[in-house]
Scaffold this motif. Structure first.
Motif, mmCIF file in Angstrom:
data_model
loop_
_atom_site.group_PDB
_atom_site.id
_atom_site.type_symbol
_atom_site.label_atom_id
_atom_site.label_comp_id
_atom_site.label_asym_id
_atom_site.label_seq_id
_atom_site.Cartn_x
_atom_site.Cartn_y
_atom_site.Cartn_z
ATOM 1 N N ARG A 66 -5.966 7.222 10.206
ATOM 2 C CA ARG A 66 -6.348 6.510 8.675
ATOM 3 C C ARG A 66 -7.408 5.658 8.952
ATOM 4 N NH1 ARG A 66 -0.515 7.744 8.633
ATOM 5 N NH2 ARG A 66 -0.047 8.253 6.274
ATOM 6 N N LEU A 112 -10.124 6.616 6.433
ATOM 7 C CA LEU A 112 -10.173 5.885 5.266
ATOM 8 C C LEU A 112 -11.164 4.838 5.312
ATOM 9 C CD1 LEU A 112 -6.402 5.908 4.352
ATOM 10 C CD2 LEU A 112 -8.233 7.563 3.580
ATOM 11 N N ASN A 122 -10.430 2.658 -3.511
ATOM 12 C CA ASN A 122 -9.719 1.847 -2.780
ATOM 13 C C ASN A 122 -10.639 0.778 -2.017
ATOM 14 O OD1 ASN A 122 -6.921 2.595 -3.011
ATOM 15 N ND2 ASN A 122 -7.767 4.689 -2.502
ATOM 16 N N PRO A 171 -2.517 -1.880 2.089
ATOM 17 C CA PRO A 171 -3.426 -0.694 2.074
ATOM 18 C C PRO A 171 -4.115 -1.009 3.449
ATOM 19 C CG PRO A 171 -4.055 -2.218 0.527
ATOM 20 C CD PRO A 171 -2.856 -2.794 0.761
ATOM 21 N N THR A 172 -4.544 0.263 3.784
ATOM 22 C CA THR A 172 -5.331 0.623 5.136
ATOM 23 C C THR A 172 -6.506 -0.529 5.299
ATOM 24 O OG1 THR A 172 -4.973 2.648 4.998
ATOM 25 C CG2 THR A 172 -6.214 2.354 6.747
ATOM 26 N N GLU A 211 0.408 5.512 2.097
ATOM 27 C CA GLU A 211 -0.493 5.393 0.730
ATOM 28 C C GLU A 211 0.324 5.637 -0.369
ATOM 29 O OE1 GLU A 211 -2.647 6.351 4.406
ATOM 30 O OE2 GLU A 211 -0.924 7.612 3.768
ATOM 31 N N GLU A 242 -2.589 3.529 -2.626
ATOM 32 C CA GLU A 242 -3.821 4.258 -2.281
ATOM 33 C C GLU A 242 -3.994 5.599 -2.483
ATOM 34 O OE1 GLU A 242 -5.477 2.684 1.881
ATOM 35 O OE2 GLU A 242 -3.432 2.875 1.960
ATOM 36 N N ASP A 243 -2.895 6.342 -2.858
ATOM 37 C CA ASP A 243 -2.804 7.542 -3.180
ATOM 38 C C ASP A 243 -2.865 7.828 -4.651
ATOM 39 O OD1 ASP A 243 -0.565 6.704 -4.211
ATOM 40 O OD2 ASP A 243 0.838 8.338 -3.321
#
Length: 536
Positions: free
Chosen positions: A241, A245, A279, A431-432, A499, A504-505
């Motif tokens: 990830r 990302l 994002n 989020p990541t 996500e 995030e998706d």
């Protein structure tokens, strides 16, 4: 917006690599717990060695301010390390800073055992200096281990994987008692110094050479598991990830995770570029606080309130053990015997009360969910501490076994409850791009609560007076019930991808509460079931 590498991670079957990742990250937490809690077994010994004066009416004790710093300075370092390494983990990558924390822990643990000085205050000052940096390294392990495990795990068993990493803390606490007990017993076998009775000291200083070696060995032992873990940490690839990302390298992410999962993964570079463009918001933006502000408030407040209670109990165990009959009074023991008795009591409480709670969480977290386990844990802790506070004198004097059971149950429901879930939730909700930082902020809030326990509650109960401990238990019961209500600020995360949870998706991210998120999760049950079947 489905990206192949993320779907592969979410739907992967549980395999040996997941177990390896749990062990590698978990050994860090084993070391963390050992280093933080072993100080409880030797703090009284330090007082006898360095603050005893011939002719004194009772064994030497660390002055209150010195005791606070010796037992609490590592918590200050941990808080600082959490914030620094958590931020660094989002900026440079999880793996790049993961080994640095272990190196700091190894060096600081060894140096703590070699603390030197020409006076008692100098020795304690040196010890506190190195334990601060030990805590700084420990602090980095919290956000990095949680984030790495959450980003490696599949969505079906992610909670159990993260909780299993944290459960190694229970093993570390057990070993803190076991190692202290074993080392003190070894020295006691060849120590013929008689015990002293009442106010009469019988050559008590002759135990100092042995006892001085003993506490140093206990502290330096914490370097061993960290050394053994370092090589394997360095072999772990960066999480897919983060590579995809944050770094934007879909090819490398697909290659790394393909090797880990032993499958072929499509890089999906075009989809990834669109994903990243949607994002870009950072922590200090209105968009983040609109989407995740409620969750961050929930994770920080609940961890803060939990650690006030949790660390108050652990750091004051040596004062409560005599009340429940697990150790003798100090006037009936020499210095090494007191360490042995205190360590044995810590070992028993950890083995029977603390350890099972962690593993109950591992087994049930993906069935019951984080939200329910945290609510029940806070509520039960509050009930047991309230009973102890209201009936303290009766339990201490007339029903010591009931006292021991109630005390043990508070640890069980702390670990089959908020002590585990407050670690898991921040690794899933955010989020990541800011996951490591948000976990660090939440964890640092917890350590702020731990310092309230160490510097506040511990100072208040330092004399061990019945009235003081009784009031402290009532205060801790109140903090737990507050944690119960603040839990409603967080969402249920079981069965959903990271996500999906964070938005995030492209779906609703959000500041849903545990109740609303739980209903949403139930409404999506058929889809989640098909994912699990596919993953198998």
């Amino acid at each position: 917006m489905a990206i192949a590498v993320l779907e592969a991670l979410d739907n992967a079957r549980t395999q040996w690599y997941h177990v390896t990742a749990i062990l590698i990250a978990g050994m860090g937490f084993f070391t963390d717990a050992y280093d933080l809690f072993c100080i409880s077994t030797i703090s009284k010994l330090l007082g006898r060695l360095y603050y005893f004066h011939p002719g004194a009416p009772k064994p030497g004790k660390l002055p209150p301010n010195v005791n606070n710093f010796v037992t609490g300075v590592a918590l200050v370092g941990t808080l600082s390390g959490q914030l620094f390494f958590g931020w660094l983990g989002d900026k440079l990558g999880r793996k790049r800073v993961y080994g640095v924390t272990l190196i700091m822990m190894v060096i600081s643990a060894i140096c703590s055992g070699l603390s030197f000085g020409s006076s008692p205050h100098a020795v304690m000052g040196t010890l506190c200096f190195f334990r601060f940096w030990l805590g700084f390294g420990i602090g980095g392990d919290y956000p990095l281990s949680a984030t790495i495990m959450s980003e490696y795990a599949n969505k079906k068993t992610r909670g159990a994987f993260i909780a299993a990493v944290f459960a190694m803390q229970g093993v570390g606490i057990i070993f803190a008692g076991l190692v202290s007990m074993t080392v003190s017993k070894i020295f006691l076998v060849n120590d013929h110094n008689p015990v002293y009775k009442g106010n009469e000291f019988n050559n008590v200083l002759s135990t100092q050479p042995h006892a001085d070696y003993m506490w140093r060995i206990v502290l330096m032992f914490g370097a061993l598991p960290a050394i053994l873990t370092y090589y394997w940490r360095m072999k772990m690839p960066e999480t897919g990830r983060y590579t995809a990302l944050i770094m934007g390298n879909a090819d490398q992410a697909a290659k790394d995770m393909g090797q880990v999962l032993d499958i072929e993964i499509d890089p999906d570079q075009d989809k990834l570029s669109q994903f990243k463009a949607a994002n870009k918001y950072t922590l200090l933006t209105h968009e983040f606080w609109k989407r995740h502000g409620q969750h961050l408030l929930g994770t920080t407040t609940t961890w803060f309130l939990l650690d006030i209670a949790f660390y108050s109990q652990n750091l004051t165990q040596k004062d409560i053990f005599p009340a429940i009959g697990l150790i003798k009074k100090e006037v009936d023991m020499n210095a090494l015997q007191e360490v042995f008795e205190t360590s044995r009591a810590m070992f028993v409480i950890a083995l029977l009360g603390t350890f099972p709670g962690y593993w109950f969480t591992v087994f049930f977290i993906d069935k019951l969910g984080r939200f329910i386990i945290q609510l029940v844990g806070f509520f039960m802790m509050s009930i047991f501490m309230l009973i102890i506070g209201l009936k303290y004198e009766y339990l201490k004097n007339d029903n010591k076994w009931m006292f021991a059971i109630l005390y043990g149950l508070t640890f069980f429901f702390a670990n089959f409850g908020p002590n585990s879930t407050t670690f898991v939730l921040p690794a899933e909700l955010f989020p990541t791009r800011v996951r490591s930082t948000c976990h660090a902020i939440s964890a640092a809030s917890g350590k702020a609560g731990a310092m309230v326990g160490a510097f506040g509650i511990q100072s208040y109960t330092l004399s061990g007076a019945t009235g003081e401990i009784r009031k402290a238990m009532l205060i801790l019961a109140a903090t737990n019930i507050m944690g119960f209500f603040f839990t409603f600020l967080v969402s249920e995360t079981k069965g959903r991808s990271l996500e999906e949870i964070s938005g995030e998706d492209g779906g609703e991210s959000g500041n849903r509460t545990g109740v609303s998120a739980g209903r949403l999760s139930m409404s999506r049950q058929p889809n989640r079931r098909s994912d699990a079947v596919q993953g198998q």
